[in-house]
Design an enzyme around this catalytic site. Structure first.
Site, PDB file in Angstrom:
ATOM      1  N   CYS A   2       0.848  -1.193   0.000  1.00  0.00           N
ATOM      2  CA  CYS A   2       0.000   0.000   0.000  1.00  0.00           C
ATOM      3  C   CYS A   2       0.888   1.249   0.000  1.00  0.00           C
ATOM      4  O   CYS A   2       2.062   1.191   0.303  1.00  0.00           O
ATOM      5  CB  CYS A   2      -0.873   0.012   1.248  1.00  0.00           C
ATOM      6  SG  CYS A   2      -1.875  -1.462   1.396  1.00  0.00           S
ATOM      7  N   ARG A  27       3.356   1.707  -7.473  1.00  0.00           N
ATOM      8  CA  ARG A  27       3.392   0.534  -6.571  1.00  0.00           C
ATOM      9  C   ARG A  27       2.234  -0.416  -6.818  1.00  0.00           C
ATOM     10  O   ARG A  27       2.221  -1.536  -6.316  1.00  0.00           O
ATOM     11  CB  ARG A  27       3.355   1.001  -5.101  1.00  0.00           C
ATOM     12  CG  ARG A  27       4.541   1.808  -4.648  1.00  0.00           C
ATOM     13  CD  ARG A  27       4.202   2.626  -3.411  1.00  0.00           C
ATOM     14  NE  ARG A  27       3.979   1.819  -2.253  1.00  0.00           N
ATOM     15  CZ  ARG A  27       4.919   1.539  -1.345  1.00  0.00           C
ATOM     16  NH1 ARG A  27       6.125   1.996  -1.523  1.00  0.00           N
ATOM     17  NH2 ARG A  27       4.659   0.805  -0.289  1.00  0.00           N
ATOM     18  N   TRP A  74      -3.273  -1.922  -1.671  1.00  0.00           N
ATOM     19  CA  TRP A  74      -3.013  -3.176  -2.393  1.00  0.00           C
ATOM     20  C   TRP A  74      -3.635  -4.247  -1.498  1.00  0.00           C
ATOM     21  O   TRP A  74      -3.108  -4.549  -0.411  1.00  0.00           O
ATOM     22  CB  TRP A  74      -1.515  -3.380  -2.573  1.00  0.00           C
ATOM     23  CG  TRP A  74      -1.154  -4.748  -3.047  1.00  0.00           C
ATOM     24  CD1 TRP A  74      -0.879  -5.839  -2.272  1.00  0.00           C
ATOM     25  CD2 TRP A  74      -1.040  -5.202  -4.397  1.00  0.00           C
ATOM     26  NE1 TRP A  74      -0.602  -6.927  -3.051  1.00  0.00           N
ATOM     27  CE2 TRP A  74      -0.685  -6.574  -4.365  1.00  0.00           C
ATOM     28  CE3 TRP A  74      -1.190  -4.605  -5.629  1.00  0.00           C
ATOM     29  CZ2 TRP A  74      -0.489  -7.341  -5.507  1.00  0.00           C
ATOM     30  CZ3 TRP A  74      -0.975  -5.371  -6.773  1.00  0.00           C
ATOM     31  CH2 TRP A  74      -0.650  -6.716  -6.709  1.00  0.00           C
ATOM     32  N   ASN A 100      -0.021   0.272   6.045  1.00  0.00           N
ATOM     33  CA  ASN A 100       0.637  -0.615   5.089  1.00  0.00           C
ATOM     34  C   ASN A 100       1.266  -1.734   5.912  1.00  0.00           C
ATOM     35  O   ASN A 100       2.005  -1.464   6.854  1.00  0.00           O
ATOM     36  CB  ASN A 100       1.713   0.125   4.292  1.00  0.00           C
ATOM     37  CG  ASN A 100       2.418  -0.813   3.309  1.00  0.00           C
ATOM     38  OD1 ASN A 100       1.830  -1.811   2.872  1.00  0.00           O
ATOM     39  ND2 ASN A 100       3.669  -0.539   3.000  1.00  0.00           N
ATOM     40  N   GLY A 101       0.935  -2.984   5.601  1.00  0.00           N
ATOM     41  CA  GLY A 101       1.490  -4.120   6.348  1.00  0.00           C
ATOM     42  C   GLY A 101       0.397  -5.138   6.616  1.00  0.00           C
ATOM     43  O   GLY A 101      -0.669  -5.103   6.011  1.00  0.00           O
ATOM     44  N   GLU A 480      13.556 -22.927 -13.182  1.00  0.00           N
ATOM     45  CA  GLU A 480      13.280 -21.493 -12.988  1.00  0.00           C
ATOM     46  C   GLU A 480      14.531 -20.670 -13.221  1.00  0.00           C
ATOM     47  O   GLU A 480      14.480 -19.592 -13.814  1.00  0.00           O
ATOM     48  CB  GLU A 480      12.707 -21.248 -11.597  1.00  0.00           C
ATOM     49  CG  GLU A 480      12.443 -19.788 -11.267  1.00  0.00           C
ATOM     50  CD  GLU A 480      11.534 -19.074 -12.271  1.00  0.00           C
ATOM     51  OE1 GLU A 480      10.863 -19.741 -13.084  1.00  0.00           O
ATOM     52  OE2 GLU A 480      11.512 -17.834 -12.276  1.00  0.00           O
ATOM     53  N   LYS A 484      14.599 -17.626 -15.995  1.00  0.00           N
ATOM     54  CA  LYS A 484      14.950 -16.261 -15.582  1.00  0.00           C
ATOM     55  C   LYS A 484      16.030 -15.694 -16.480  1.00  0.00           C
ATOM     56  O   LYS A 484      15.967 -14.564 -16.937  1.00  0.00           O
ATOM     57  CB  LYS A 484      15.402 -16.280 -14.128  1.00  0.00           C
ATOM     58  CG  LYS A 484      15.092 -15.053 -13.320  1.00  0.00           C
ATOM     59  CD  LYS A 484      13.689 -14.534 -13.507  1.00  0.00           C
ATOM     60  CE  LYS A 484      12.665 -15.503 -13.014  1.00  0.00           C
ATOM     61  NZ  LYS A 484      11.324 -15.340 -13.579  1.00  0.00           N
ATOM     62  N   GLU A 487      14.601 -15.100 -20.170  1.00  0.00           N
ATOM     63  CA  GLU A 487      13.559 -14.096 -20.424  1.00  0.00           C
ATOM     64  C   GLU A 487      14.050 -12.664 -20.253  1.00  0.00           C
ATOM     65  O   GLU A 487      13.422 -11.746 -20.759  1.00  0.00           O
ATOM     66  CB  GLU A 487      12.333 -14.346 -19.554  1.00  0.00           C
ATOM     67  CG  GLU A 487      12.532 -14.168 -18.068  1.00  0.00           C
ATOM     68  CD  GLU A 487      11.226 -14.398 -17.320  1.00  0.00           C
ATOM     69  OE1 GLU A 487      10.160 -14.185 -17.902  1.00  0.00           O
ATOM     70  OE2 GLU A 487      11.269 -14.790 -16.156  1.00  0.00           O
ATOM     71  N   HIS A 503      22.734 -38.940 -21.787  1.00  0.00           N
ATOM     72  CA  HIS A 503      21.826 -39.561 -22.774  1.00  0.00           C
ATOM     73  C   HIS A 503      21.608 -38.679 -23.982  1.00  0.00           C
ATOM     74  O   HIS A 503      20.613 -38.815 -24.686  1.00  0.00           O
ATOM     75  CB  HIS A 503      20.497 -39.891 -22.081  1.00  0.00           C
ATOM     76  CG  HIS A 503      20.655 -40.867 -20.968  1.00  0.00           C
ATOM     77  ND1 HIS A 503      20.893 -42.210 -21.166  1.00  0.00           N
ATOM     78  CD2 HIS A 503      20.681 -40.668 -19.633  1.00  0.00           C
ATOM     79  CE1 HIS A 503      21.029 -42.803 -20.000  1.00  0.00           C
ATOM     80  NE2 HIS A 503      20.900 -41.896 -19.050  1.00  0.00           N
ATOM     81  N   LYS A 602       3.545  -8.707 -18.309  1.00  0.00           N
ATOM     82  CA  LYS A 602       3.535  -9.127 -16.903  1.00  0.00           C
ATOM     83  C   LYS A 602       2.431 -10.155 -16.656  1.00  0.00           C
ATOM     84  O   LYS A 602       2.618 -11.083 -15.894  1.00  0.00           O
ATOM     85  CB  LYS A 602       3.311  -7.922 -15.980  1.00  0.00           C
ATOM     86  CG  LYS A 602       3.400  -8.255 -14.490  1.00  0.00           C
ATOM     87  CD  LYS A 602       4.741  -8.828 -14.127  1.00  0.00           C
ATOM     88  CE  LYS A 602       4.798  -9.330 -12.697  1.00  0.00           C
ATOM     89  NZ  LYS A 602       6.058 -10.085 -12.438  1.00  0.00           N
TER      90      LYS A 602
HETATM   91  C1  AGP Z   1       7.429 -14.521 -14.950  1.00  0.00           C
HETATM   92  O1  AGP Z   1       8.861 -14.404 -14.774  1.00  0.00           O
HETATM   93  C2  AGP Z   1       7.196 -15.135 -16.247  1.00  0.00           C
HETATM   94  N1  AGP Z   1       7.538 -14.085 -17.203  1.00  0.00           N
HETATM   95  C3  AGP Z   1       5.885 -15.757 -16.621  1.00  0.00           C
HETATM   96  O2  AGP Z   1       6.285 -17.028 -17.010  1.00  0.00           O
HETATM   97  C4  AGP Z   1       4.773 -15.876 -15.573  1.00  0.00           C
HETATM   98  O3  AGP Z   1       5.247 -16.623 -14.494  1.00  0.00           O
HETATM   99  C5  AGP Z   1       3.596 -16.621 -16.206  1.00  0.00           C
HETATM  100  O4  AGP Z   1       3.124 -15.840 -17.273  1.00  0.00           O
HETATM  101  C6  AGP Z   1       2.461 -16.898 -15.209  1.00  0.00           C
HETATM  102  O5  AGP Z   1       1.975 -15.677 -14.730  1.00  0.00           O
HETATM  103  P1  AGP Z   1       0.993 -15.704 -13.454  1.00  0.00           P
HETATM  104  O6  AGP Z   1       1.814 -16.244 -12.313  1.00  0.00           O
HETATM  105  O7  AGP Z   1       0.563 -14.290 -13.255  1.00  0.00           O
HETATM  106  O8  AGP Z   1      -0.159 -16.625 -13.773  1.00  0.00           O
END
Ligand code: AGP
Length: 607
Positions: A2, A27, A74, A100-101, A480, A484, A487, A503, A602
């Site tokens: 928030c 934010r 938020w 906020n918290g 992951e 990271k 992307e 293999h 996002k």
């Molecule tokens: C986040 O780093 C990724 N870019 C992306 O894969 C994301 O995790 C995926 O689109 C799922 O999003 P969500 O968690 O909002 O459902």
């Protein structure tokens, strides 16, 4: 998170508050409001939705020389709505609070205050604070706030005004940031510097459990025992853009450094006297007795949280788990048993494929438990039950802190399924719960690897391809880590089960290929070391990730990232952060847009 602002001075407080809130819009929020004490009256104006709605509501309102507080919410407790928007007041409406918290003991306080006659109008934890201050108020606002906060458990940054004290703001903080802006015959509070930068660059950062009293001439600070504190102001030389990032260069690195806090918030929201409480999301003995398998479904980074979930639920609860990519699940005529538990993971709660997969599973009789970060999102509203992560708004497209909080949620579910299934002995359950509780603290040590990762990135950012290898949980962590890097740095990489290399894929290893090998599963350590030797023998450069005290042979790892000791099972929680830092610094070295990588959104709300 928030956003909080407050102003006391001779200017028009409405303009000051709305301008301050606009500087905090980045934010992320779902509602906004202000409380103003003018002409001896306290007025509260608030609205669900955008700040522009509040500005329209306040159009023409002027209150020069008044005092006021403002808030962008938020949502964490209670959906976005008018009633749940801040500020919140006591019954008489002469004390207003913004917060906020997370007040972890708000339910207990709420019941006590209701028994004392308080009438609540919202679902929020914050409203408890307004009634609590009222409970202790006699004739001094500072004393009432000092008494009230001693009863609060959890995190808070508070702004408080009262009709009976038209020339002051009382502010208090514990774990949630709050700054005081020191002006000329005016003073401000804010949850973040951008809100006050236009009016003053002299700020005081309140320390934990401190309380500040502001009027237009002075700022007085008191420690938790009521003892006055002398604190010099700090001159901020950031520009507005830097201030939004809290002085960090990018949102992504700022959000990585928020991980200890948000992981603790997510865990503590469910931690009750040594146990994890998931009873409100239907994970109880009856459910566990009735299911023969669990589904975990998501996309992208959230899917990698599902993969970790598969491994730990099966290890702790001995219940078969099917981890599914949502865009595959929805079209493959999936096998769902009536009443089966399906866990949906989504930061945004709006991802189209994940939403469709949830609806498909529900249609086939599944019971849906969702792990979601955004309160009131579509997935959170359509799921049968929700375990909210408390990552706060995540601005960078590449998920970091949200992923870490998804893991915290997955571990909590796995521990409860283990306990309820009877396959996890209670003494192990208790040990693991305490271990999980301690993880956020260990993350502060993990973050100290950032300079080492930056140095490593400066040597390897021109790599065309990077391999991430591991066994067991170290393998699923690698998924992951690989995403990271891809992307945000656009460097191709692959996550590979270390035992699988021979293999086929080991054919790709050549002189200088960078291999990131995670070796944190102690019972598989020697086997992973053998795999490292295999790639080393073919010319690979090896970055090894292991627990401190591991006997990683010096001759096979060109660089070793050592992480604080804990149980192997928690390795994905610790090791993902160095991988996030690695990806971040590789991208910074390449000069790409860390926060807004090409081609990505996002939240993928379309197929
Ligand atoms: C986040 O780093 C990724 N870019 C992306 O894969 C994301 O995790 C995926 O689109 C799922 O999003 P969500 O968690 O909002 O459902």
């Amino acid at each position: 998170m928030c956003g909080i602002v407050g102003y006391v001075g001779s200017k028009d407080v409405v303009t000051m508050l709305l301008n301050g809130l606009q500087k905090l819009e980045y934010r992320g929020y779902d509602s906004a409001g202000v409380a103003i004490v003018a002409n001896g009256c306290l007025e509260v104006h608030k609205t669900k939705g955008r700040l522009s709605g509040l500005c329209s509501l306040m159009d023409g309102c002027k209150a020069p020389g008044a005092v006021g507080i403002g808030h962008t919410r938020w949502a964490t407790h209670g959906e976005p709505s008018f009633e749940n928007s801040h500020p919140h007041t006591n019954c008489a409406g002469d004390i207003a609070v913004v917060h906020n918290g997370i007040i972890e003991n708000y339910m207990k306080l709420k019941k006590w205050l209701q028994d004392e006659g308080a009438v609540f109008v919202s679902e929020t934890d914050t409203e408890v604070v307004a009634h609590l201050i009222n409970h202790f108020y006699t004739d001094d606002l500072l004393s009432a706030v000092q008494a009230a906060v001693t009863h609060l458990e959890g995190s808070y940054a508070l702004g408080v005004v009262s009709e009976k004290h038209p020339d002051m703001i009382v502010a208090a903080r514990k774990d949630s940031p709050l700054v005081v802006g020191v002006g000329n015959s005016e003073n401000m509070i804010a949850s973040d510097i951008p809100a006050i930068l236009e009016y003053t660059r002299d700020v005081i950062f309140l320390e934990d459990k401190e309380i500040a009293v502001l009027d237009c001439r002075s700022v007085r600070i008191f420690d938790e025992y009521g003892k006055p504190v002398n604190r010099d102001s700090y001159h901020v030389d950031w520009d507005a853009a830097q201030a939004e990032k809290g002085g960090y260069e990018h949102f992504m690195i700022k959000e990585i450094f928020e991980e200890p806090r948000v992981m603790a918030d997510t865990f503590m929201s469910r931690y009750k006297e040594g146990m994890i409480d998931l009873s409100d999301i239907g994970i109880d003995e009856k459910l566990v007795r009735s299911i023969r398998k669990v589904g975990v479904i998501a996309c992208g980074t959230a899917f990698h949280a599902c993969m970790v979930g598969k491994y730990i639920i099966e290890r702790l609860a001995r219940i078969p788990v099917e981890a599914e990519i949502a865009s595959e699940f929805r079209y493959r005529n999936p096998l769902i048993e009536p009443g089966q538990l399906v866990i949906i993971v989504s930061q945004s709660g709006e991802t189209a494929d994940t939403l469709a997969a949830m609806r498909e599973a529900k249609k086939r009789g599944a019971k849906i438990a969702a792990i979601v970060n955004v309160v009131g999102s579509t997935i959170s509203r359509e799921a049968d039950a929700v375990l909210y992560t408390h990552a706060g708004p995540e601005i960078a497209v590449a998920s970091t802190k949200a992923y870490n909080t998804q893991l915290m949620a997955v571990y909590m579910i796995a521990l409860e399924l283990g306990r309820l299934s009877g396959n996890l002995p209670i003494e192990d359950y208790i040990r693991y719960v305490e271990g999980l509780k301690n993880i956020p603290q260990l993350m502060n040590t993990v973050l100290q690897t950032k300079d080492q990762l930056a140095r490593i990135a400066s040597r390897h950012f021109s790599q065309n391809s990077v391999f991430f290898i591991g066994r067991g949980l170290d393998y699923v962590l690698s998924m992951e880590a690989s995403l990271k890097l891809k992307e945000i740095s656009y460097i191709h990489s692959e996550a590979y089960a270390a035992g699988e290399l021979k293999h086929g894929t080991i054919a790709l290893i050549e002189d200088g290929t960078l291999v990131v090998a995670t070796a944190m599963q102690r019972r598989l350590f020697d086997k992973t070391v053998s795999n490292i030797k295999e790639v080393k023998a073919r010319g690979a450069k090896v970055l090894a990730v292991c627990f401190e005290g591991s006997d990683m042979p010096a001759e096979i790892a060109d660089e070793v990232i050592t992480l604080p000791d804990t149980d192997d099972i928690f390795a994905p929680l610790l090791a993902v952060t160095p991988m996030q830092l690695f990806a971040y610094y590789m991208t910074v070295e390449k000069g790409f847009d860390v926060d807004k990588p090409r081609n990505l959104a996002k939240s993928v709300t379309v197929e």
